[in-house]
Design a protein around this motif. Structure first.
Motif, PDB file in Angstrom:
ATOM      1  N   ASN A 161       0.716  -1.135   0.078  1.00 38.19           N
ATOM      2  CA  ASN A 161      -0.034   0.208   0.064  1.00 38.19           C
ATOM      3  C   ASN A 161       0.936   1.395  -0.042  1.00 38.19           C
ATOM      4  O   ASN A 161       0.189   2.472  -0.257  1.00 38.19           O
ATOM      5  CB  ASN A 161      -0.776   0.156   0.967  1.00 38.19           C
ATOM      6  CG  ASN A 161      -2.128  -0.967   0.985  1.00 38.19           C
ATOM      7  OD1 ASN A 161      -2.674  -0.918  -0.029  1.00 38.19           O
ATOM      8  ND2 ASN A 161      -2.303  -1.750   2.141  1.00 38.19           N
ATOM      9  N   LYS A 176      -1.031  -1.736  -5.307  1.00 36.80           N
ATOM     10  CA  LYS A 176      -1.707  -2.079  -4.041  1.00 36.80           C
ATOM     11  C   LYS A 176      -2.410  -3.502  -3.958  1.00 36.80           C
ATOM     12  O   LYS A 176      -2.666  -3.932  -5.129  1.00 36.80           O
ATOM     13  CB  LYS A 176      -3.061  -0.762  -3.628  1.00 36.80           C
ATOM     14  CG  LYS A 176      -2.453   0.318  -3.574  1.00 36.80           C
ATOM     15  CD  LYS A 176      -3.746   1.450  -3.285  1.00 36.80           C
ATOM     16  CE  LYS A 176      -3.080   2.802  -3.257  1.00 36.80           C
ATOM     17  NZ  LYS A 176      -4.262   3.600  -3.132  1.00 36.80           N
ATOM     18  N   ASP A 179      -7.886  -4.783  -5.177  1.00 39.66           N
ATOM     19  CA  ASP A 179      -8.493  -4.370  -6.518  1.00 39.66           C
ATOM     20  C   ASP A 179      -9.799  -4.738  -6.596  1.00 39.66           C
ATOM     21  O   ASP A 179     -10.392  -5.648  -6.038  1.00 39.66           O
ATOM     22  CB  ASP A 179      -7.675  -4.997  -7.628  1.00 39.66           C
ATOM     23  CG  ASP A 179      -7.857  -4.374  -8.973  1.00 39.66           C
ATOM     24  OD1 ASP A 179      -8.517  -3.471  -9.031  1.00 39.66           O
ATOM     25  OD2 ASP A 179      -7.907  -5.162 -10.004  1.00 39.66           O
ATOM     26  N   LEU A 205     -10.316   0.610  -9.887  1.00 39.82           N
ATOM     27  CA  LEU A 205      -9.540   1.200  -8.716  1.00 39.82           C
ATOM     28  C   LEU A 205      -8.082   1.541  -9.316  1.00 39.82           C
ATOM     29  O   LEU A 205      -7.472   0.849  -9.830  1.00 39.82           O
ATOM     30  CB  LEU A 205      -9.263   0.379  -7.575  1.00 39.82           C
ATOM     31  CG  LEU A 205     -10.678  -0.016  -6.940  1.00 39.82           C
ATOM     32  CD1 LEU A 205     -10.254  -0.764  -5.596  1.00 39.82           C
ATOM     33  CD2 LEU A 205     -11.438   1.218  -6.314  1.00 39.82           C
ATOM     34  N   ASN A 206      -7.450   2.876  -8.882  1.00 38.83           N
ATOM     35  CA  ASN A 206      -6.165   2.877  -8.888  1.00 38.83           C
ATOM     36  C   ASN A 206      -5.123   2.331  -7.927  1.00 38.83           C
ATOM     37  O   ASN A 206      -5.387   2.448  -6.629  1.00 38.83           O
ATOM     38  CB  ASN A 206      -5.853   4.578  -8.764  1.00 38.83           C
ATOM     39  CG  ASN A 206      -4.406   4.908  -8.955  1.00 38.83           C
ATOM     40  OD1 ASN A 206      -3.621   4.169  -9.622  1.00 38.83           O
ATOM     41  ND2 ASN A 206      -4.004   6.055  -8.587  1.00 38.83           N
ATOM     42  N   ILE A 207      -4.427   1.241  -8.463  1.00 35.17           N
ATOM     43  CA  ILE A 207      -3.642   0.384  -7.550  1.00 35.17           C
ATOM     44  C   ILE A 207      -2.227   0.869  -7.264  1.00 35.17           C
ATOM     45  O   ILE A 207      -1.402   0.146  -6.736  1.00 35.17           O
ATOM     46  CB  ILE A 207      -3.623  -1.050  -8.065  1.00 35.17           C
ATOM     47  CG1 ILE A 207      -2.939  -1.223  -9.285  1.00 35.17           C
ATOM     48  CG2 ILE A 207      -4.983  -1.493  -8.112  1.00 35.17           C
ATOM     49  CD1 ILE A 207      -2.880  -2.690  -9.888  1.00 35.17           C
ATOM     50  N   LYS A 219      -1.026   6.923 -12.112  1.00 31.40           N
ATOM     51  CA  LYS A 219      -2.064   5.978 -11.993  1.00 31.40           C
ATOM     52  C   LYS A 219      -2.104   4.410 -12.986  1.00 31.40           C
ATOM     53  O   LYS A 219      -1.263   4.497 -13.805  1.00 31.40           O
ATOM     54  CB  LYS A 219      -3.502   6.641 -12.971  1.00 31.40           C
ATOM     55  CG  LYS A 219      -3.923   7.991 -12.113  1.00 31.40           C
ATOM     56  CD  LYS A 219      -5.068   8.481 -12.814  1.00 31.40           C
ATOM     57  CE  LYS A 219      -5.599   9.808 -11.902  1.00 31.40           C
ATOM     58  NZ  LYS A 219      -6.604  10.651 -12.693  1.00 31.40           N
ATOM     59  N   LYS A 221      -4.386   0.934 -13.795  1.00 28.20           N
ATOM     60  CA  LYS A 221      -5.819   0.219 -13.450  1.00 28.20           C
ATOM     61  C   LYS A 221      -5.739  -1.162 -14.377  1.00 28.20           C
ATOM     62  O   LYS A 221      -5.090  -1.168 -15.585  1.00 28.20           O
ATOM     63  CB  LYS A 221      -7.063   0.840 -13.976  1.00 28.20           C
ATOM     64  CG  LYS A 221      -7.466   2.156 -13.028  1.00 28.20           C
ATOM     65  CD  LYS A 221      -8.586   2.771 -13.517  1.00 28.20           C
ATOM     66  CE  LYS A 221      -8.889   3.979 -12.622  1.00 28.20           C
ATOM     67  NZ  LYS A 221     -10.009   4.670 -13.052  1.00 28.20           N
TER      68      LYS A 221
END
Length: 233
Positions: A161, A176, A179, A205-207, A219, A221
């Motif tokens: 994270n 991250k 998702d 989601l932006n991971i 960003k 995805k």
């Protein structure tokens, strides 16, 4: 009076068990496996889109078709799925002539809403719904070319994270771990319970993880499509 109440409670419990058993007896348990053709939509901190390519992978797991109305079903599942991408850009930093391939492993839980009307001797499959996924690892490899010379390197992927928790060394952060996104599917289920389907997936989601505790400017995805073979028991 006590005997009457006891009898009513016993009758209600028996009815509930009977109804639950009847509902569960209609649930179709299946297995599904197939190929993924995954990619990622990536924009750097300056909002420039990174050029990425499809990376083939696979998925496999179980599904449960739960009837909710005539020809309508809710289908939760649990899958192991590989995602990722290829790029000619240096996503991990370094030389502009770096070719990289990233394969990330996820445990994925889709919940699709299916419409299964009869068509011929089987059933048409039309579905859509959300998914959630959790990254558990993966691998990466890259090839740096300069003139007639090239150097190949590889290592493990990890999910964090925040980049301040990165392990370093030959490990690289994919994103991250959590998702979520949306699924689409279309296919056909034969009378013998064998099925084929095309799957589409769009991560919402932006991971990209935080950078030393700060919100990232970049960003990423997950996206992709695939083909599956399934069987209902």
């Amino acid at each position: 009076m006590k005997k009457k109440n006891y009898f009513l409670k016993t009758l209600m419990v028996a009815a509930a068990v009977t109804i639950s058993g009847a509902a569960m007896s209609q649930v179709e348990i299946g297995i599904r496996a197939g190929a993924n053709f995954s990619n990622a939509t990536i924009k750097d901190a300056d909002n420039n889109k990174v050029d990425t390519k499809l990376n083939p992978g696979f998925h496999a797991g179980v599904t449960f078709d739960i009837p909710v109305a005539d020809e309508f079903y809710v289908q939760p599942g649990a899958l192991f799925s590989t995602k990722g991408f290829k790029t000619d850009n240096s996503y991990f930093g370094g030389n502009a002539n770096t070719n990289s391939k990233v394969s990330a492993s996820y445990i994925e839980v889709p919940v699709n809403f299916l419409y299964k009307p009869e068509l011929g001797s089987g059933k048409l499959l039309l579905g859509a719904g959300p998914y959630v996924a959790y990254g558990i690892g993966g691998k990466w490899d890259s090839k740096v070319s300069s003139g007639n010379n090239s150097i190949s390197t590889d290592g493990k992927l990890e999910f964090k994270n925040d980049t301040k928790d990165a392990s370093g060394g030959d490990k690289q952060i994919y994103g991250k771990p959590f998702d979520a996104g949306a699924n689409l599917l279309v296919g056909y289920e034969f009378a013998n319970k064998l099925s084929f389907q095309l799957n589409g997936q769009l991560g919402l989601l932006n991971i990209v993880p935080k950078v030393n505790g700060d919100k990232p400017d970049a960003k990423m995805k997950n996206t992709g499509f695939g083909i599956s073979v399934g069987y209902k028991f």
